[in-house]
Design an enzyme around this catalytic site. Structure first.
Site, short mmCIF file in Angstrom:
data_model
loop_
_atom_site.label_atom_id
_atom_site.label_comp_id
_atom_site.label_asym_id
_atom_site.label_seq_id
_atom_site.Cartn_x
_atom_site.Cartn_y
_atom_site.Cartn_z
N ASP A 73 0.85 -1.20 0.00
CA ASP A 73 0.00 0.00 0.00
C ASP A 73 0.88 1.24 0.00
O ASP A 73 1.05 1.90 1.01
CB ASP A 73 -0.90 -0.06 1.25
N LYS A 75 0.43 3.68 -2.47
CA LYS A 75 -0.36 4.75 -3.10
C LYS A 75 0.50 5.56 -4.07
O LYS A 75 0.69 6.77 -3.93
CB LYS A 75 -0.99 5.67 -2.04
N HIS A 77 1.91 7.75 -7.01
CA HIS A 77 1.36 8.93 -7.70
C HIS A 77 2.54 9.73 -8.25
O HIS A 77 3.21 10.45 -7.52
CB HIS A 77 0.54 9.78 -6.71
N ASP A 78 2.81 9.57 -9.55
CA ASP A 78 3.96 10.25 -10.15
C ASP A 78 3.76 10.27 -11.66
O ASP A 78 2.69 9.88 -12.14
CB ASP A 78 5.26 9.50 -9.75
N ILE A 79 4.75 10.69 -12.42
CA ILE A 79 4.58 10.67 -13.87
C ILE A 79 4.48 9.21 -14.34
O ILE A 79 5.00 8.30 -13.67
CB ILE A 79 5.74 11.41 -14.59
N PRO A 80 3.80 8.99 -15.47
CA PRO A 80 3.53 7.60 -15.88
C PRO A 80 4.78 6.72 -15.96
O PRO A 80 4.75 5.56 -15.52
CB PRO A 80 2.88 7.78 -17.26
N ARG A 229 -5.46 -1.65 13.79
CA ARG A 229 -5.37 -1.65 15.25
C ARG A 229 -6.35 -2.55 15.99
O ARG A 229 -5.96 -3.13 17.00
CB ARG A 229 -5.45 -0.20 15.75
O1 C5P Z 1 -7.62 2.15 11.69
P1 C5P Z 1 -6.89 0.89 11.35
O2 C5P Z 1 -5.67 0.64 12.22
O3 C5P Z 1 -7.78 -0.31 11.22
O4 C5P Z 1 -6.33 1.17 9.89
C1 C5P Z 1 -5.79 0.18 9.09
C2 C5P Z 1 -5.30 0.76 7.80
O5 C5P Z 1 -6.36 1.32 7.06
C3 C5P Z 1 -4.24 1.84 7.98
O6 C5P Z 1 -3.06 1.32 7.41
C4 C5P Z 1 -4.75 3.04 7.23
O7 C5P Z 1 -3.83 3.40 6.22
C5 C5P Z 1 -6.01 2.60 6.57
N1 C5P Z 1 -7.14 3.48 6.83
C6 C5P Z 1 -7.68 4.25 5.82
N2 C5P Z 1 -8.77 5.02 6.03
C7 C5P Z 1 -9.36 5.09 7.23
C8 C5P Z 1 -8.85 4.29 8.27
C9 C5P Z 1 -7.73 3.52 8.05
O8 C5P Z 1 -7.16 4.21 4.71
N3 C5P Z 1 -10.43 5.84 7.39
#
Ligand code: C5P
Length: 262
Positions: A73, A75, A77-80, A229
């Site tokens: 994960d 994410k 995000h940059d030039i192609p 968490r």
């Molecule tokens: O809140 P929790 O610990 O369950 O989050 C797990 C993952 O989900 C995190 O790595 C966070 O990047 C992502 N997350 C998210 N949007 C939220 C809550 C958490 O993208 N609203």
């Protein structure tokens, strides 16, 4: 339960495969310890920016070598051309899924898809990673979106970006459970929807307002749930994962012939 969803045939058939645990810790040993304790109850581990920045590709390779599925994960995000090269390297690591920002545009998302077979030795076969688009970060409220020039509110922007991700060849999106229903309606049954922001029913009351229970997210159309968490900080993470899978099961109809057990 009339609104239970039948498990789509394209999805993995073990119940635990629908649960992704976020290894949001800053050290490789802590991440590997969590993975060791959860391996038999969880299908996939998410490695995000914190852990990847701290521990690097070595940690991803180690998890993959142990037989774990990894959602990388980052994410992107940059030039192609840069995203294409990063996608190639993600595919080379053998991850199960990775993501890019849909707001990077059509050409960038197409480049991400093109990079995948390059990292798999030219093969675009069954083992290739799923490429997901991040629509709108759930931390952005309507006023934040307006400030960065996104007109029309979050739901319109999410649906527009999900459609663009699909047209650009991506396999699915990462989105809030509250947006899953609109995305499912806009993009159809085959499009993969991964939702974070999940809280067990028992914890929902005292947690963030935009969270949803596992069953509600599945009912809204989510295929994979990301949970951090509530599992990683539980006194018994494996038991917490099992309880969440039980909650997911209440909303999914499994075909008995396909299910191998939890
Ligand atoms: O809140 P929790 O610990 O369950 O989050 C797990 C993952 O989900 C995190 O790595 C966070 O990047 C992502 N997350 C998210 N949007 C939220 C809550 C958490 O993208 N609203």
């Amino acid at each position: 339960m009339s609104n239970r969803r039948r498990l789509p045939a394209r999805l993995p058939d073990r119940q635990r495969d629908h649960l992704i645990v976020a290894l949001d810790v800053p050290r490789a040993d802590a991440a590997l310890g969590l993975a060791n304790g959860l391996r038999n109850s969880v299908g996939t581990f998410k490695v995000g920016l914190e852990l990847f920045t701290a521990a690097g590709p070595w940690l991803v390779e180690r998890l993959v070598a142990q037989g774990d599925r990894v959602f990388l994960d980052l994410k992107l995000h940059d030039i192609p051309s840069t995203v294409r090269a990063a996608a190639r390297e993600a595919a080379r690591l053998g991850v199960f899924m990775f993501d890019v920002h849909a707001s990077g545009g059509r050409e960038m998302m197409e480049a991400a898809r093109e990079g995948v077979p390059e990292g798999r030795g030219g093969s675009a076969g069954a083992q290739r990673p799923l490429v997901l688009g991040v629509t709108i970060l759930t931390s952005l409220a309507a006023a934040d979106l307006a400030e960065i020039g996104f007109a029309g509110g979050p739901e319109a922007a999410v649906t527009r970006l999900a459609r663009l991700a699909q047209q650009s060849g991506l396999d699915g999106v990462v989105a809030s459970p509250w947006e899953a229903k609109a995305i499912r309606a806009a993009c159809g049954p085959e499009f993969v929807i991964v939702t974070p922001g999940i809280r067990p029913a028992s914890a929902l009351a005292q947690d963030q307002a935009r969270a949803a229970t596992p069953a509600a997210a599945i009912e809204a159309g989510a295929d994979y749930l990301v949970v951090g968490r509530p599992i990683t900080q539980a006194p018994d993470p494996a038991a917490a994962a099992a309880a969440i899978i039980a909650e997911m099961q209440r909303a999914l109809v499994y075909d008995g012939a396909r299910v191998e057990g939890p």
